[in-house]
Design an enzyme around this catalytic site. Structure first.
Site, PDB file in Angstrom:
ATOM      1  N   GLY A 184      12.155 154.222  36.548  1.00  0.00           N
ATOM      2  CA  GLY A 184      10.892 153.864  35.901  1.00  0.00           C
ATOM      3  C   GLY A 184      10.570 152.400  36.080  1.00  0.00           C
ATOM      4  N   GLY A 208       5.112 147.104  33.183  1.00  0.00           N
ATOM      5  CA  GLY A 208       4.644 145.733  33.288  1.00  0.00           C
ATOM      6  C   GLY A 208       5.695 144.694  32.956  1.00  0.00           C
ATOM      7  N   VAL A 252      13.501 150.216  34.942  1.00  0.00           N
ATOM      8  CA  VAL A 252      14.571 150.994  34.319  1.00  0.00           C
ATOM      9  C   VAL A 252      15.381 151.700  35.400  1.00  0.00           C
ATOM     10  CG1 VAL A 252      15.136 152.784  32.634  1.00  0.00           C
ATOM     11  CG2 VAL A 252      13.127 151.345  32.278  1.00  0.00           C
ATOM     12  N   LYS A 293      17.502 148.880  31.282  1.00  0.00           N
ATOM     13  CA  LYS A 293      16.174 148.267  31.409  1.00  0.00           C
ATOM     14  C   LYS A 293      16.342 146.785  31.731  1.00  0.00           C
ATOM     15  CE  LYS A 293      11.866 147.399  28.872  1.00  0.00           C
ATOM     16  NZ  LYS A 293      11.151 147.611  27.598  1.00  0.00           N
ATOM     17  N   ASP A 316       2.261 149.845  21.547  1.00  0.00           N
ATOM     18  CA  ASP A 316       2.006 150.332  22.905  1.00  0.00           C
ATOM     19  C   ASP A 316       2.377 151.807  23.015  1.00  0.00           C
ATOM     20  OD1 ASP A 316       1.113 150.137  25.523  1.00  0.00           O
ATOM     21  OD2 ASP A 316       2.996 149.364  26.311  1.00  0.00           O
TER      22      ASP A 316
END
Length: 358
Positions: free
Chosen positions: A17, A20, A24, A37, A132
């Protein structure tokens, strides 16, 4: 050194993944599969985002929040539990030839998102706004249990002598277009109602699987003209008409411009979602995910194959015994021939069959 070894020095083949603020990777650390991450922002801003996410997650544990396992400041890395079904966005986009989420599974995911948000907002001594919420930041485990992730822009909410509603004020607006509260964009004040707005858009995504941009207007128009069935995502199965309309109306209320007009998550929102979760099954028609894609019959011993699909054990064993090396659904080579019992689905089928006999 452990982090580098776990991710093959952050090799692209381990990447699962990218967003911004970081990338990951899937890793294997201390006998455990993990998600690593790596934040990609340097300097003061990057340090602040790193520290904010650590600060938020290290103090909280909840079944619907992703678990932070460890931190490596030298590598600018956070280590999380690994969730094998990826993000809700992946599932909605049917990535990797995976089966579509049923409408009942989507409602359960909505319920678990709601539960996670209620926990965040009721945190003591200060409530926390996620800031978010979107399908990319909703992760799913092997049983499609839901966990909220990515707390890089989450903020504790403060109460002052001049305000009643806890908030966090900022001049640097962050978030994702389509999910951002218009009132936040106008005022720079982040409140718990920001998450309620985002949750409304996520609900509409679950119902329609359409782009978030302009989605509230599209859903409102469909309800007004009695054409909601034209925009619901039919890959989720046959949505029950009236409960789906009520869920869509609830999603629109979450997206009202005036914050005080949005519904309360713990009472109003939860009640509607719970009622839809308890909506009775059609006694004559089993849910589509109870049916083996090979035999087209209700499964007795469902097992997950290497392609991620669930089959009746005897059917997929016969397929493999015939020398087939390709997935019968994805038409890709099977990495191995191991079968994993899908106990959660087997129990659900048995429970449904008991209800049919009542």
């Amino acid at each position: 050194m452990e982090i580098k070894e776990a991710t093959a020095n952050f090799d692209d083949s381990k990447k699962i993944g990218q967003g911004g603020c970081g990338t990951v990777y899937k890793g294997f650390l201390r006998h455990t599969t993990v998600a690593v991450k790596r934040l990609n922002r340097e300097g003061t801003t990057g340090d602040k985002e790193f520290n904010d996410e650590v600060e938020t997650l290290c103090k909280m544990r909840h079944p619907n929040l992703v678990t932070l396992i460890g931190v490596c400041r030298e590598a600018n890395v956070l280590v999380f539990e690994f969730l094998s079904n990826g993000s809700l966005e992946d599932c909605l986009q049917h990535d990797h030839q995976r089966e579509a989420l049923s409408w009942r599974m989507r409602v359960r995911i909505a319920a678990e998102i709601c539960t996670g948000l209620i926990f965040l907002h009721s945190n003591r001594p200060k409530g926390i706004a996620h800031g978010d919420l979107k399908p990319d930041n909703v992760l799913l485990d092997a049983s499609f249990g839901c966990k909220l992730a990515d707390f890089g822009i989450s903020r504790p909410l403060n109460v002052t002598n001049t305000t009643i509603t806890p908030y966090h004020r900022t001049n640097l607006l962050k978030g994702t277009m389509g999910y951002m509260d218009p009132a936040y964009i106008a005022s720079g004040e982040l409140t718990a109602q920001y998450d309620v707005y985002s949750f409304g858009v996520v609900l509409m995504r679950l119902i329609t699987n359409k782009s978030p941009l302009g989605l509230p207007h599209a859903v409102e128009a469909a309800l007004r003209t009695n054409k909601l069935p034209d925009i619901v995502d039919t890959s989720a199965g046959e949505w029950p008409s009236e409960p789906t309309k009520e869920l869509a109306r609830l999603a629109l209320r979450c997206c009202r411009y005036e914050r005080k007009e949005r519904p309360d998550l713990e009472n109003e929102v939860w009640d509607v979602i719970q009622a839809m979760l308890n909506y009775p099954e059609d006694k004559c028609k089993p849910p589509t995910f109870f049916i083996c894609p090979m035999t087209q019959e209700i499964m007795r011993d469902p097992c997950i194959a290497a392609d991620g699909f669930t089959y009746e054990r005897e059917a997929i064993k016969d397929w493999l015994a015939m020398g087939n090396k390709m997935s019968p659904m994805a038409y890709l080579s099977l990495a191995h021939h191991e079968l994993t019992p899908n106990n959660a689905l087997r129990f659900a089928i048995q429970e449904w069959q008991k209800r049919q006999q009542q």
